[in-house]
Structure formats: C-alpha cells, structure tokens
Write a protein that holds these residues in place. Structure first.
Motif, PDB file in Angstrom:
ATOM      1  N   GLY A 254     -34.026   9.013   4.056  1.00 24.46           N
ATOM      2  CA  GLY A 254     -34.814   9.917   4.897  1.00 24.46           C
ATOM      3  C   GLY A 254     -35.684   9.160   5.880  1.00 24.46           C
ATOM      4  N   THR A 258     -35.404   9.516  10.034  1.00 22.40           N
ATOM      5  CA  THR A 258     -36.531   9.727  10.943  1.00 22.40           C
ATOM      6  C   THR A 258     -36.548   8.682  12.061  1.00 22.40           C
ATOM      7  N   GLU A 264     -28.174  12.056   9.671  1.00 22.63           N
ATOM      8  CA  GLU A 264     -28.536  12.836   8.479  1.00 22.63           C
ATOM      9  C   GLU A 264     -27.308  13.382   7.758  1.00 22.63           C
ATOM     10  N   ARG A 290     -32.235  17.231  -0.592  1.00 18.20           N
ATOM     11  CA  ARG A 290     -33.128  17.884   0.370  1.00 18.20           C
ATOM     12  C   ARG A 290     -34.570  17.449   0.135  1.00 18.20           C
ATOM     13  N   ARG A 291     -35.000  17.422  -1.138  1.00 21.61           N
ATOM     14  CA  ARG A 291     -36.371  16.991  -1.446  1.00 21.61           C
ATOM     15  C   ARG A 291     -36.583  15.523  -1.084  1.00 21.61           C
ATOM     16  N   ASP A 294     -36.942  15.184   2.632  1.00 23.08           N
ATOM     17  CA  ASP A 294     -38.272  15.663   3.041  1.00 23.08           C
ATOM     18  C   ASP A 294     -39.340  14.612   2.753  1.00 23.08           C
ATOM     19  N   ARG A 295     -39.233  13.971   1.581  1.00 22.27           N
ATOM     20  CA  ARG A 295     -40.197  12.926   1.262  1.00 22.27           C
ATOM     21  C   ARG A 295     -40.084  11.759   2.245  1.00 22.27           C
ATOM     22  N   THR A 297     -38.821  11.696   5.292  1.00 22.62           N
ATOM     23  CA  THR A 297     -39.148  12.014   6.693  1.00 22.62           C
ATOM     24  C   THR A 297     -40.588  12.450   6.873  1.00 22.62           C
ATOM     25  N   HIS A 299     -41.681  15.394   6.120  1.00 20.42           N
ATOM     26  CA  HIS A 299     -41.736  16.819   6.429  1.00 20.42           C
ATOM     27  C   HIS A 299     -42.151  17.620   5.219  1.00 20.42           C
ATOM     28  N   ALA A 300     -42.664  18.829   5.459  1.00 23.67           N
ATOM     29  CA  ALA A 300     -42.925  19.749   4.353  1.00 23.67           C
ATOM     30  C   ALA A 300     -41.602  20.132   3.716  1.00 23.67           C
ATOM     31  N   PRO A 301     -41.581  20.425   2.413  1.00 18.23           N
ATOM     32  CA  PRO A 301     -40.325  20.796   1.753  1.00 18.23           C
ATOM     33  C   PRO A 301     -39.672  21.995   2.431  1.00 18.23           C
ATOM     34  N   ARG A 302     -38.361  21.894   2.613  1.00 17.05           N
ATOM     35  CA  ARG A 302     -37.608  22.978   3.212  1.00 17.05           C
ATOM     36  C   ARG A 302     -37.229  24.014   2.166  1.00 17.05           C
TER      37      ARG A 302
END
Length: 304
Positions: A254, A258, A264, A290-291, A294-295, A297, A299-302
């Motif tokens: 991830g 970024t 991706e 996915r988690r 998110d960690r 990048t 980002h907030a969890p999708r």
C-alpha cells in the motif's frame, strides 16, 4: 498405578468402541489427556504415528484404545469422535446455563422448520444440559459450532467430539439420561441437517495466473522483486498468523501504491493469489488486503 476413575473411563470407552463409536482418553478438564508431541505444528493429524493428536487418535480397536489410556494414567474421562463410520455421529450439545435453554431452543427450531426431534441416545451433563446423539449419511459434512444454530446449542460434527457417558470430570459425571435408550441412534431429520450443514462455498474468483505473470513481467525489476517477495512471504506463512502476514504485506505494498511505484490492481491480484494458496478464503483475503492497503496508503478504511 492408575486410579479407579481411570479404570472406569477405560471400561466405558471400550464399551463405546465395541458399539462402533471412536473413542480416546480425556483428562478431568475434558481436554485430550495425551499432550501433543509437537504443539507448535497444528497441521499434523496423527500421520506421524505418535500419540497425542486428540480426537484424531480416536479408535475402535480395543488394543489401541488401551495403549492410548496407558499413555495417560491420569485420564478420568473419554471422548467420542463425531463424523466417523459406521454411525457418522452428530452431537447436539444442549446447554442450560448463562440464561440459555438449549432444549427449549431446539424445540423452537423444530416447530419453526417442520421437523420432529427423534428419540435417540441422550447423555445428561453435569451442568443440567443434554447431549443428543444423531446419525447422518457418509457424505454429510457437519461443521462444529457454538451457539450459531441457536443460543445454547453447540454442534459437534467432523473433527469434533463429545464427552462419553461414564466420564468423570472436574464438573461432575456424564451418564445416559433417564428414559433415553442408549442403544438407539436415530438419523438426523433432513430439515435439521439443512440447518447444520454449511451452504456451498461461492466460486473463488482467482486472478488468471498467465495474465498475472504477464503483468509482473512488464514491471521494473524492483517492482517485480517486491511483488514476488511479499507474495512468497504470504505463501510460506503457516497457521496461526496467515491473516496477519497478508495484512502486513498488503500494508507494505500500500505504501508503494501511494508512491505510484506499484499498480494497485496488480498488487491486489498477486496478494489474493498468495492468500488463497496459503489456505485463506477469498472473503478473508479481500477484507485483509483492503485493510492492509488502507493502512499503507494512510486512507480511512473503505466500506466492505
């Protein structure tokens, strides 16, 4: 010299084995009595030939059963393995504690789903609950669960076991219930089996391996090394820790996603393939990747 409880448990286990019920010794705690010969390797199911694989040690052979008990002179109870021929036993553990009423909830299920609870061998537990013994066809695979079918109802199927009647545990004595015929093993009703057997797993949508390899080949040597390296870590991971390993590799990739270094979709497909190869389900892989992304990048969890 073994205590009287050991002799009593062995005699009860031998009686059960003579009826075709696969048995093995339990400690007073209701756990398998013989320690595992390799506790750090949960994958062995007795293929090594050593004693100490719990329910996988179960046998109907009287000499083998005595050998198992002699290896555990502290045993005071015995387990009956479910799912084994000739009966392919299914156990319904009906608890009456912590506010749950397993027998009442089973009756409610029977009314709701249109089946009768057949008279069958039933064991009374020290806590006031019941173990119902039912049989199934050889091709029926019932998974173990606790409270999933209904509160207070635990299911024992393939690779599960029940504490046998005549066992003495730290909680008390297990015995055949009054009024139940120990010699009757009734088939599980079809509508009940439908509740106990899992639905067919959805098809796994694994990436096309040729397309995946082609996608990696066109990347730079650095990207190729990172993708194959993280994939290899996931593939090599044994349980426990597979999901954590997949998460860590996804978080690592991830960061590179970024930075614009790794595509991706390519990272996703490579990790999904690796996660499936190490034994995780597709759903677990998708959530974990996915988690991890998110960690990595930030980002907030999708949403799932």
């Amino acid at each position: 010299m073994p205590a009287p409880d050991w002799h009593h448990a062995l005699a009860a286990a031998q009686f059960a084995a003579a009826r075709g019920l696969w048995s093995f010794p339990l400690a007073r705690s209701k756990r398998p009595a013989i320690p595992s010969p390799h506790p750090r390797d949960p994958h062995c199911r007795g293929a090594c030939g050593l004693l100490g694989h719990g329910v996988h040690d179960a046998t109907t052979d009287p000499e083998r059963l005595r050998e198992l008990f002699e290896a555990a002179p502290w045993a005071t109870a015995y387990g009956i393995a479910c799912g084994r021929p000739p009966h392919h036993l299914i156990g319904l553990d009906l608890d009456v504690k912590h506010g749950d009423d397993g027998p009442a909830n089973l009756q409610a299920l029977a009314t709701r789903h249109g089946f009768d609870i057949p008279p069958t061998a039933t064991v009374a537990t020290p806590s006031g609950g019941l173990h119902l013994w039912l049989t199934a066809s050889p091709d029926t695979q019932v998974t173990n669960s606790a409270g999933t079918v209904a509160p207070g109802i635990d299911v024992r199927g393939t690779a599960g076991y029940l504490v046998g009647p005549g066992s003495r545990t730290e909680h008390g004595v297990y015995a055949f219930a009054s009024g139940a015929d120990p010699n009757t093993l009734a088939p599980a009703p079809e509508n009940l089996l439908a509740l106990l057997t899992p639905p067919p797993a959805p098809p796994v949508h694994a990436p096309d391996p040729e397309a995946l390899r082609a996608g990696i080949r066109v990347q730079t040597a650095y990207v190729q090394a990172v993708l194959t390296g993280e994939s290899a870590k996931v593939r090599a991971q044994r349980q426990p820790g597979r999901k954590n390993r997949l998460f860590a590799s996804a978080a690592r990739l991830g960061q590179l996603i970024t930075a614009g270094t790794v595509p991706e979709q390519l990272a996703h497909d490579e990790l999904l393939t690796a996660g499936l190869a190490c034994g995780l389900t597709e759903a677990v892989c998708e959530r974990t990747i996915r988690r991890g992304f998110d960690r990595g990048t930030g980002h907030a969890p999708r949403a799932a």
